[in-house]
Design an enzyme around this catalytic site. Sequence first.
Site, PDB file in Angstrom:
ATOM      1  N   HIS A  41       0.826  -1.208   0.000  1.00  0.00           N
ATOM      2  CA  HIS A  41       0.000   0.000   0.000  1.00  0.00           C
ATOM      3  C   HIS A  41       0.857   1.253   0.000  1.00  0.00           C
ATOM      4  O   HIS A  41       2.019   1.254   0.409  1.00  0.00           O
ATOM      5  CB  HIS A  41      -0.985   0.012   1.180  1.00  0.00           C
ATOM      6  N   CYS A  42       0.269   2.308  -0.528  1.00  0.00           N
ATOM      7  CA  CYS A  42       0.849   3.653  -0.437  1.00  0.00           C
ATOM      8  C   CYS A  42      -0.207   4.515   0.244  1.00  0.00           C
ATOM      9  O   CYS A  42      -0.756   4.107   1.260  1.00  0.00           O
ATOM     10  CB  CYS A  42       1.274   4.167  -1.818  1.00  0.00           C
ATOM     11  N   LYS A  43      -0.530   5.667  -0.312  1.00  0.00           N
ATOM     12  CA  LYS A  43      -1.551   6.504   0.307  1.00  0.00           C
ATOM     13  C   LYS A  43      -2.940   6.169  -0.229  1.00  0.00           C
ATOM     14  O   LYS A  43      -3.873   5.909   0.529  1.00  0.00           O
ATOM     15  CB  LYS A  43      -1.243   7.988   0.085  1.00  0.00           C
TER      16      LYS A  43
ATOM     17  N   THR B 223       1.667   2.090  -5.660  1.00  0.00           N
ATOM     18  CA  THR B 223       1.273   0.684  -5.599  1.00  0.00           C
ATOM     19  C   THR B 223       1.067   0.131  -7.000  1.00  0.00           C
ATOM     20  O   THR B 223       1.457  -1.007  -7.299  1.00  0.00           O
ATOM     21  CB  THR B 223      -0.019   0.532  -4.772  1.00  0.00           C
TER      22      THR B 223
END
Length: 219
Positions: free
Chosen positions: A129-131, A137
């Site tokens: 995950h990222c934001k 991602t």
Amino acid sequence: MSAYTPLPKERGTKRGMDEQKKRNMNNDHDDVLEPPTNFSMVEDGIFRSGFPQPSNFPFLQSLNLRSIIYLCPEPYPEENLEFLRSQNIQLLQFGIEGKTEPSVSILKDTILEALKVLIDVRNHPVLIHCKRGKHRTGCLVGCLRKFQNWCLSSVFEEYQRFAGVKSRATDLRFLEGFDTLLLRQCLYSIIYQYQGYGSNKRRLLYREDNLQKPQTMKV
């Protein structure tokens, strides 16, 4: 003459039904597992999403995660770290800037290091995950797909499905130019293992020798 005065039957029954209905709704709400935004399964043992919120913790617990690959440079929130500690989940951070576009060389090197960790089945089940679960991602998953010999049009379609209207041309150019030979050269010591589940699905695993362990964050 009796002093007993019964309650109106219909009103008492309706009140009881309303209370029971409210209790049932509360129970149903308690049983709902809420996934993070943009959550999806990439393949068996690999998941992707946006940044998990505390309301998503019960859902993540149901995945029995062993690792999280975190693609942002910012420190992980303490509340999330406490959850990881309680579940014995290791945090593997590969910081990629999101607001400003990183140089191609930095992005390539970071994605390459993250890929080495991602394909190691000892880190599975793993959540990437990222934001928002879109660009960073999407780039990592897209490079994984190229390593899996997906055609470029399918790689682009999957990236755009999650990025939506915020799809970035720079990300697509990066995916197009990413050379999976770089990963294959780094992972010459990989052996292929076939784990059945009825499908003879190919899985990747590092050998114990000549293995450079990924950097992990203490949670």
